[in-house]
Design an enzyme around this catalytic site. Structure first.
Site, PDB file in Angstrom:
ATOM      1  N   ARG A 237       0.855  -1.185   0.000  1.00 28.43           N
ATOM      2  CA  ARG A 237       0.000   0.000   0.000  1.00 28.43           C
ATOM      3  C   ARG A 237       0.894   1.240   0.000  1.00 28.43           C
ATOM      4  NH1 ARG A 237      -3.534  -2.660  -1.661  1.00 28.43           N
ATOM      5  NH2 ARG A 237      -5.588  -3.036  -0.774  1.00 28.43           N
ATOM      6  N   GLU A 266      -3.907   7.397  -5.169  1.00 27.92           N
ATOM      7  CA  GLU A 266      -4.092   6.731  -6.470  1.00 27.92           C
ATOM      8  C   GLU A 266      -5.352   7.229  -7.153  1.00 27.92           C
ATOM      9  OE1 GLU A 266      -3.822   2.487  -5.818  1.00 27.92           O
ATOM     10  OE2 GLU A 266      -1.836   2.685  -4.927  1.00 27.92           O
ATOM     11  N   HIS A 285      -1.251   0.106 -10.085  1.00 24.50           N
ATOM     12  CA  HIS A 285      -1.829  -0.846  -9.111  1.00 24.50           C
ATOM     13  C   HIS A 285      -2.397  -2.085  -9.829  1.00 24.50           C
ATOM     14  CE1 HIS A 285      -3.712  -1.102  -4.849  1.00 24.50           C
ATOM     15  NE2 HIS A 285      -3.541  -2.311  -5.355  1.00 24.50           N
TER      16      HIS A 285
HETATM   17  C1  8YV Z   1      -6.914  -4.716  -6.038  1.00 21.23           C
HETATM   18  C2  8YV Z   1      -5.475  -5.065  -3.948  1.00 21.23           C
HETATM   19  O1  8YV Z   1      -6.244  -3.827  -6.884  1.00 21.23           O
HETATM   20  O2  8YV Z   1      -6.472  -7.033  -3.168  1.00 21.23           O
HETATM   21  C3  8YV Z   1      -5.968  -5.961  -2.877  1.00 21.23           C
HETATM   22  O3  8YV Z   1      -5.848  -5.584  -1.705  1.00 21.23           O
HETATM   23  O4  8YV Z   1      -4.797  -4.133  -3.704  1.00 21.23           O
HETATM   24  C4  8YV Z   1      -5.783  -5.370  -5.360  1.00 21.23           C
HETATM   25  O5  8YV Z   1      -5.778  -6.727  -5.601  1.00 21.23           O
HETATM   26  C5  8YV Z   1      -7.906  -3.792  -5.489  1.00 21.23           C
HETATM   27  O6  8YV Z   1      -8.306  -3.984  -4.222  1.00 21.23           O
HETATM   28  C6  8YV Z   1      -9.107  -3.668  -6.452  1.00 21.23           C
HETATM   29  O7  8YV Z   1      -9.936  -4.798  -6.419  1.00 21.23           O
END
Ligand code: 8YV
Length: 324
Positions: A237, A266, A285
């Protein structure tokens, strides 16, 4: 009558059908106050919530008095106010296992592309700069047999260590809240305190969730501890890193390069210095973003919501204790 739920993310047709077999589904674009107001009645009666990448806080929960379970299509849940969910006895489900290998692949891609300058030199080829034999200004640095330091030895950390150790012959250092016997046995990973890891690693790979404890864990002092030749990778993160300090470390040569899949904010601002530095590989991301894995995450989240609303919380539940 089927329970009502709110869906705030598009799903493939077959998964939407599976959801509709169990629930009365209302699809909304997002969870912004205007949207909630527009569908106030549905929000007030919904027992379930499914989607990703939106903030779920007490202001929203106040509008959803019937809510019993939330299911996020992600492993990370820093956008949820877990205390507020617990106080209202609302379950939080997530997708911790299905994306592990894909995110580890993304991290290895960042390691390789930042060390070997893949993006930068490919752009130079497209720009017509490859006119004769290449000289040292096209060279990168080796990845194989260099030391990889992994901060956060969870599932993704383990999958990254496996790739680095068996695929690239890299010695592994790690820092985590506890010692990890599996990492030590399978990959001869060596546990270190954070400062030692920062000092000794050629690649510093961060794969931590965002919590109060991890916010700005890596800042000016930590970049100063790293080798001048170190490459910093973040796929956890963004706010775990003080981005201003990262930019300064990259500009001043305190560290050699960075490979980033996540940012403090982001999408990253188009005028961020990170995007004009040649020694940065910046991705939008995409950690888990393959067709297969995003499908599997969505399917897992659908099943998680069905389970949660049936009181089944043996797996993928962040707060099963609230049912006790
Ligand atoms: C996804 C993520 O980009 O699972 C996570 O925590 O950071 C990513 O796999 C995001 O949450 C969108 O679905």
């Amino acid at each position: 009558m089927k329970p009502s739920i709110i869906l705030y993310k598009a799903l493939p047709d077959d998964l939407l059908q599976r959801l509709q077999d169990h629930f009365n589904v209302t699809r909304v674009e997002n969870l912004k106050p205007e949207t909630v107001q527009q569908h106030a009645e549905v929000f007030a009666s919904a027992q379930g919530l499914l989607g990703s990448s939106e903030t779920v806080d007490s202001a929203l929960l106040e509008k959803m008095p019937a809510l019993r379970a939330t299911s996020t299509i992600s492993v990370g849940y820093d956008n949820f106010d877990v205390d507020a969910l617990n106080a209202r006895k609302i379950l939080l489900m997530h997708t911790p296992t299905v994306l592990t290998e894909t995110v580890a692949d993304t991290m290895m891609a960042l390691v390789l592309s930042s060390a070997r300058r893949v993006v930068e030199v490919a752009e130079r080829v497209k720009a017509g700069e490859w006119k004769s034999g290449i000289g040292a200004d096209w060279f990168g640095i080796d990845v194989h047999h260099k030391t990889m330091g992994i901060i956060g030895m969870g599932r993704i950390g383990l999958a990254l260590a496996q790739r680095a150790h068996f695929g690239f012959g890299m010695p592994i250092l790690y820092n985590a809240r506890r010692h990890h016997a599996e990492a030590e046995e399978r990959f001869q990973a060596r546990y270190c305190d954070l400062d030692t890891l920062l000092k000794e690693s050629d690649f510093v790979c961060l794969v931590l969730p965002l919590t109060e404890e991890t916010h700005h864990l890596i800042g000016k002092k930590q970049f100063e501890l790293m080798k001048k030749s170190a490459i910093f990778i973040n796929a956890g993160r963004g706010p775990v890193v003080d981005e201003a300090a990262l930019i300064e470390a990259l500009q001043s040569g305190e560290i050699h390069a960075a490979g980033l899949d996540v940012f403090e904010k982001e999408p990253v601002a188009v005028d961020s210095p990170l995007l004009s530095l040649p020694n940065v590989v910046a991705l939008p991301h995409i950690g888990s973003a393959t067709h297969e894995t995003r499908y599997n995450m969505a399917a897992c989240a659908v099943d998680n919501l069905i389970d949660a609303l049936n009181g089944k919380v043996e797996k993928n539940c962040v707060n099963p204790q609230i049912l006790r």
